[in-house]
Write a protein that holds these residues in place. Structure first.
Motif, PDB file in Angstrom:
ATOM      1  N   CYS A  82      12.132   1.946  -0.911  1.00  0.00           N
ATOM      2  CA  CYS A  82      11.096   1.972   0.484  1.00  0.00           C
ATOM      3  C   CYS A  82      11.707   1.383   1.677  1.00  0.00           C
ATOM      4  O   CYS A  82      11.566   2.013   2.773  1.00  0.00           O
ATOM      5  CB  CYS A  82       9.972   1.240  -0.077  1.00  0.00           C
ATOM      6  SG  CYS A  82       8.717   1.385   1.099  1.00  0.00           S
ATOM      7  N   LYS A 101       0.848  -1.165  -0.153  1.00  0.00           N
ATOM      8  CA  LYS A 101       0.126   0.093   0.122  1.00  0.00           C
ATOM      9  C   LYS A 101       0.924   1.334  -0.137  1.00  0.00           C
ATOM     10  O   LYS A 101       0.631   2.255  -0.585  1.00  0.00           O
ATOM     11  CB  LYS A 101      -0.748  -0.245   1.286  1.00  0.00           C
ATOM     12  CG  LYS A 101      -1.823   1.332   1.324  1.00  0.00           C
ATOM     13  CD  LYS A 101      -2.707   1.317   2.545  1.00  0.00           C
ATOM     14  CE  LYS A 101      -3.469   2.334   2.601  1.00  0.00           C
ATOM     15  NZ  LYS A 101      -4.516   2.225   3.944  1.00  0.00           N
ATOM     16  N   THR A 102       1.951   1.318   0.897  1.00  0.00           N
ATOM     17  CA  THR A 102       3.025   2.209   0.828  1.00  0.00           C
ATOM     18  C   THR A 102       3.332   2.576  -0.494  1.00  0.00           C
ATOM     19  O   THR A 102       3.826   3.392  -0.761  1.00  0.00           O
ATOM     20  CB  THR A 102       3.974   2.144   2.146  1.00  0.00           C
ATOM     21  OG1 THR A 102       3.363   1.828   3.271  1.00  0.00           O
ATOM     22  CG2 THR A 102       4.805   3.268   2.035  1.00  0.00           C
ATOM     23  N   ASN A 111      -2.306  -1.622  -5.224  1.00  0.00           N
ATOM     24  CA  ASN A 111      -3.577  -1.999  -4.637  1.00  0.00           C
ATOM     25  C   ASN A 111      -3.550  -3.595  -4.979  1.00  0.00           C
ATOM     26  O   ASN A 111      -2.610  -4.412  -5.470  1.00  0.00           O
ATOM     27  CB  ASN A 111      -4.750  -1.767  -5.468  1.00  0.00           C
ATOM     28  CG  ASN A 111      -4.800  -1.917  -6.889  1.00  0.00           C
ATOM     29  OD1 ASN A 111      -4.349  -3.201  -7.109  1.00  0.00           O
ATOM     30  ND2 ASN A 111      -5.627  -0.950  -7.650  1.00  0.00           N
ATOM     31  N   GLY A 135       2.276   2.088  -3.252  1.00  0.00           N
ATOM     32  CA  GLY A 135       1.362   2.471  -4.096  1.00  0.00           C
ATOM     33  C   GLY A 135       0.478   1.518  -4.864  1.00  0.00           C
ATOM     34  O   GLY A 135       0.082   1.906  -6.080  1.00  0.00           O
ATOM     35  N   LYS A 167      12.092  -0.444  -6.402  1.00  0.00           N
ATOM     36  CA  LYS A 167      11.086   0.211  -5.433  1.00  0.00           C
ATOM     37  C   LYS A 167      10.865  -0.217  -4.158  1.00  0.00           C
ATOM     38  O   LYS A 167      11.032   0.435  -3.036  1.00  0.00           O
ATOM     39  CB  LYS A 167       9.908   0.363  -6.066  1.00  0.00           C
ATOM     40  CG  LYS A 167       9.607   1.581  -7.292  1.00  0.00           C
ATOM     41  CD  LYS A 167       8.219   1.285  -8.056  1.00  0.00           C
ATOM     42  CE  LYS A 167       8.026   2.175  -8.994  1.00  0.00           C
ATOM     43  NZ  LYS A 167       7.910   3.748  -8.484  1.00  0.00           N
ATOM     44  N   LYS A 177       2.901   2.967 -13.527  1.00  0.00           N
ATOM     45  CA  LYS A 177       3.682   3.212 -12.339  1.00  0.00           C
ATOM     46  C   LYS A 177       5.143   3.215 -11.818  1.00  0.00           C
ATOM     47  O   LYS A 177       5.836   3.257 -10.992  1.00  0.00           O
ATOM     48  CB  LYS A 177       2.738   2.519 -11.194  1.00  0.00           C
ATOM     49  CG  LYS A 177       1.200   2.938 -10.919  1.00  0.00           C
ATOM     50  CD  LYS A 177       0.530   2.283 -10.034  1.00  0.00           C
ATOM     51  CE  LYS A 177      -0.744   2.888  -9.818  1.00  0.00           C
ATOM     52  NZ  LYS A 177      -1.558   2.127  -8.505  1.00  0.00           N
TER      53      LYS A 177
END
Length: 231
Positions: free
Chosen positions: A108, A26-27, A31, A29, A104, A78
């Protein structure tokens, strides 16, 4: 039959999913639909199919071909996957690369680690000010607060080393910032970086200090100890 079935099941292989991805998608981006499609792409890749069609993906999921194509396009937009092209014997091959997703995830993770470290440093600094105010029995002056910040930022002293220097000042009954600053300066010059090293240095200093208090009539055989803290 059961044994044969289990062997066939084992041959299907396993997919390695980072737990960080499951707890932070979720962080990132994503779903649930996008995450599941990414996992399907990873599974296809591990089975040797580097460029599954929307129809092949749809056969494994509850999405239609059109929906799978839509999610693939979203993931490309994305920046989670890219389409790579390779030419072998004049034949063009395309494949999905999950490397952008991996980058990514790593970024993160590092960002979260940096945030945790920053929060820890902030808590240590706040604790440091509290310890000083408790020992001095009063709020610190703006100049004293600035000096504390200078020890940490300019001189790069760790909070635990500053606390150790404060403790040495308390033991020596010379509770003032000038004295503590001298201790920190001397420790840094001598390469003292841990609390244990500072403790040993303090004990060594006090032993020399006691030797220097012998009566004047006593015969002094030791080499005089230079008391740098008294200068």
């Amino acid at each position: 039959m059961i044994k044969t079935g289990l062997l066939e099941w084992m041959k299907e292989g396993h997919i390695l999913v980072p737990s960080f991805l499951l707890s932070h998608y979720k962080t990132l981006g994503l779903n649930e639909s996008e995450l599941m499609l990414l996992l399907q792409l990873q599974n296809f890749s591990e089975q040797g199919n580097m460029f599954p069609t929307p129809a092949e993906i749809s056969a494994r999921m509850t999405f239609t071909e059109a929906e799978c194509l839509f999610f693939l396009q979203k993931l490309i937009q994305k920046g989670f996957i890219i389409i790579e092209e390779q030419i072998t014997d004049s034949i063009r091959h395309e494949s999905y690369s999950l490397e952008p997703m991996q980058v990514k995830i790593i970024n993160c993770f590092l960002s979260e680690q940096n945030h945790k470290e920053s929060e820890q440093v902030k808590q240590e600094e706040e604790s440091l000010y509290t310890v000083f105010e408790k020992e001095f029995g009063r709020p610190l002056s703006p100049f004293e607060c600035e000096t504390l910040a200078m020890w940490m930022d300019d001189d790069a002293h760790k909070p635990e080393i500053i606390k150790a220097a404060l403790k040495e000042a308390v033991i020596s009954a010379k509770l003032n910032f000038r004295y503590i600053d001298r201790i920190l300066f001397e420790w840094k010059k001598n390469g003292i970086k841990t609390v244990e090293q500072a403790k040993r240095q303090g004990e060594k200093f006090r032993v020399h200090q006691k030797r220097g208090r012998k009566p004047e009539t006593a015969v002094i055989t030791d080499v005089p100890f230079y008391n740098w803290l008294e200068q």
